[in-house]
Design a protein around this motif. Structure first.
Motif, PDB file in Angstrom:
ATOM      1  N   MET A 211       0.819  -1.211   0.000  1.00 37.63           N
ATOM      2  CA  MET A 211       0.000   0.000   0.000  1.00 37.63           C
ATOM      3  C   MET A 211       0.847   1.252   0.000  1.00 37.63           C
ATOM      4  O   MET A 211       0.533   2.232  -0.694  1.00 37.63           O
ATOM      5  N   VAL A 212       1.937   1.261   0.750  1.00 38.73           N
ATOM      6  CA  VAL A 212       2.828   2.425   0.767  1.00 38.73           C
ATOM      7  C   VAL A 212       3.405   2.660  -0.628  1.00 38.73           C
ATOM      8  O   VAL A 212       3.428   3.799  -1.134  1.00 38.73           O
ATOM      9  N   LEU A 231      -6.296   2.376  -4.931  1.00 36.05           N
ATOM     10  CA  LEU A 231      -5.018   1.681  -5.070  1.00 36.05           C
ATOM     11  C   LEU A 231      -5.238   0.288  -5.652  1.00 36.05           C
ATOM     12  O   LEU A 231      -6.014  -0.500  -5.107  1.00 36.05           O
ATOM     13  N   SER A 232      -4.576  -0.001  -6.734  1.00 38.97           N
ATOM     14  CA  SER A 232      -4.695  -1.317  -7.361  1.00 38.97           C
ATOM     15  C   SER A 232      -3.592  -2.230  -6.842  1.00 38.97           C
ATOM     16  O   SER A 232      -2.505  -2.314  -7.420  1.00 38.97           O
ATOM     17  N   LYS A 238      -8.580  -3.561  -4.172  1.00 37.87           N
ATOM     18  CA  LYS A 238      -8.479  -2.172  -4.604  1.00 37.87           C
ATOM     19  C   LYS A 238      -9.006  -1.256  -3.501  1.00 37.87           C
ATOM     20  O   LYS A 238     -10.116  -0.715  -3.602  1.00 37.87           O
ATOM     21  N   PRO A 239      -8.229  -1.065  -2.438  1.00 38.41           N
ATOM     22  CA  PRO A 239      -8.680  -0.185  -1.361  1.00 38.41           C
ATOM     23  C   PRO A 239      -8.650   1.284  -1.773  1.00 38.41           C
ATOM     24  O   PRO A 239      -7.911   1.678  -2.686  1.00 38.41           O
ATOM     25  N   GLU A 282      -6.304  -9.873   3.731  1.00 38.87           N
ATOM     26  CA  GLU A 282      -5.682  -8.729   3.059  1.00 38.87           C
ATOM     27  C   GLU A 282      -6.664  -7.564   2.931  1.00 38.87           C
ATOM     28  O   GLU A 282      -6.284  -6.398   3.130  1.00 38.87           O
ATOM     29  N   GLU A 283      -7.925  -7.876   2.588  1.00 38.76           N
ATOM     30  CA  GLU A 283      -8.930  -6.821   2.419  1.00 38.76           C
ATOM     31  C   GLU A 283      -9.149  -6.053   3.717  1.00 38.76           C
ATOM     32  O   GLU A 283      -9.207  -4.820   3.726  1.00 38.76           O
ATOM     33  N   SER A 284      -9.261  -6.784   4.824  1.00 39.31           N
ATOM     34  CA  SER A 284      -9.504  -6.136   6.111  1.00 39.31           C
ATOM     35  C   SER A 284      -8.306  -5.285   6.536  1.00 39.31           C
ATOM     36  O   SER A 284      -8.469  -4.146   6.989  1.00 39.31           O
TER      37      SER A 284
END
Length: 299
Positions: A211-212, A231-232, A238-239, A282-284
């Motif tokens: 994510m960073v 973010l892909s 895709k958060p 991962e989603e959480s």
């Protein structure tokens, strides 16, 4: 459904009271006026487990015997059972242990204190011819060590005292306690702590690192305009994160990542007291980290 603890001096008549209770309960369950759920009445005792009275002669022998009793009690605890435990139960810590187990199973509880004078216990013990008498020195030791139940403590309440002069137990009051009494929730200290999956640490580290990198890439592509950014991270992950309208430095994001990982790593390694299942997918993690970034990045 319910858990009844019988407690009293050795050779004070506990087994007779337990049988009286069992007969009363079974009679009420078979009565046509009874409209509750189908229930069975069970008694767990030293005799049902073939524990001789000699186990109380020595503390080293008594401890595993008490463990066997507790295991048998736990095995029989159920929503379709009225369970009566007929034993000395003279240690308040052991009564508390059984009380906690009953709360774990969401059972109503009560304690029946069978009272008899010391001299009567000695006389009744000496007159036993069934091979279940206590050795005289063991009897004296148990009489001295006995810790009486108290209605002032929660694990002995509600408490029903049955003196030796009573021909029968207060069946009506006990029946009301085990059918209408409050079902107390499990103790927080005795609840099982939900554990994280074995790959939770790796998922935490990889997701936040990705994510960073994605935030820095999106920021470079947009020229640091800020605002909501998608973010892909993968084809399915895709958060979304809302960035401030300025260039966010890599050092800022790395600092927030370290703080986020440190906090959640402790929850993974030590467990969590949150109720219900804890999601370490991962989603959480991505959603939580996005919220953390938005709340801690300065405008």
């Amino acid at each position: 459904m319910a858990f009844v603890t019988i407690s009293g001096y050795p050779s004070s008549g506990k087994t007779r009271r337990a049988e009286q209770l069992k007969q009363h309960f079974e009679r009420r369950l078979q009565d046509p006026s009874y409209d509750g759920p189908p229930l069975k009445v069970m008694i767990v005792s030293d005799d049902s487990l073939n524990l001789p009275r000699s186990v109380y002669d020595d503390g080293r022998a008594e401890k595993p015997a008490r463990g066997a009793l507790f295991t048998a009690v736990q095995r029989q605890m159920a929503q379709d059972t009225i369970l009566i435990v007929d034993s000395l139960n003279y240690i308040k810590g052991f009564r508390y242990q059984m009380y906690c187990a009953a709360r774990e199973h969401k059972l109503r509880v009560c304690t029946v204190f069978v009272v008899a004078m010391h001299e009567q216990c000695r006389e009744w013990n000496a007159s036993r011819e069934d091979g279940r008498a206590y050795a005289p020195e063991t009897l004296e030791n148990l009489l001295m060590r006995y810790e009486e139940p108290s209605s002032m403590v929660r694990w002995d309440s509600p408490l029903f005292t049955v003196p030796w002069t009573d021909a029968d137990v207060p069946a009506d009051d006990i029946w009301k306690a085990i059918t209408e009494g409050i079902v107390k929730p499990p103790n927080a200290g005795t609840q099982a702590v939900p554990k994280a999956p074995t790959d939770a640490l790796r998922t935490l580290e990889n997701t936040t690192t990705t994510m960073v990198a994605a935030i820095m890439a999106e920021q470079a592509a947009s020229g640091g305009l800020g605002g909501p950014v998608t973010l892909s991270l993968s084809s399915t992950l895709k958060p979304k994160v809302d960035l401030p309208s300025r260039n966010v430095t890599l050092s800022e994001l790395q600092r927030l990542k370290r703080q986020f990982v440190t906090v959640h790593k402790k929850a993974i390694t030590l467990g969590t007291t949150e109720k219900g299942a804890v999601d370490w997918s991962e989603e959480s993690i991505a959603d939580k980290f996005a919220v953390y970034i938005e709340g801690n990045l300065k405008p």
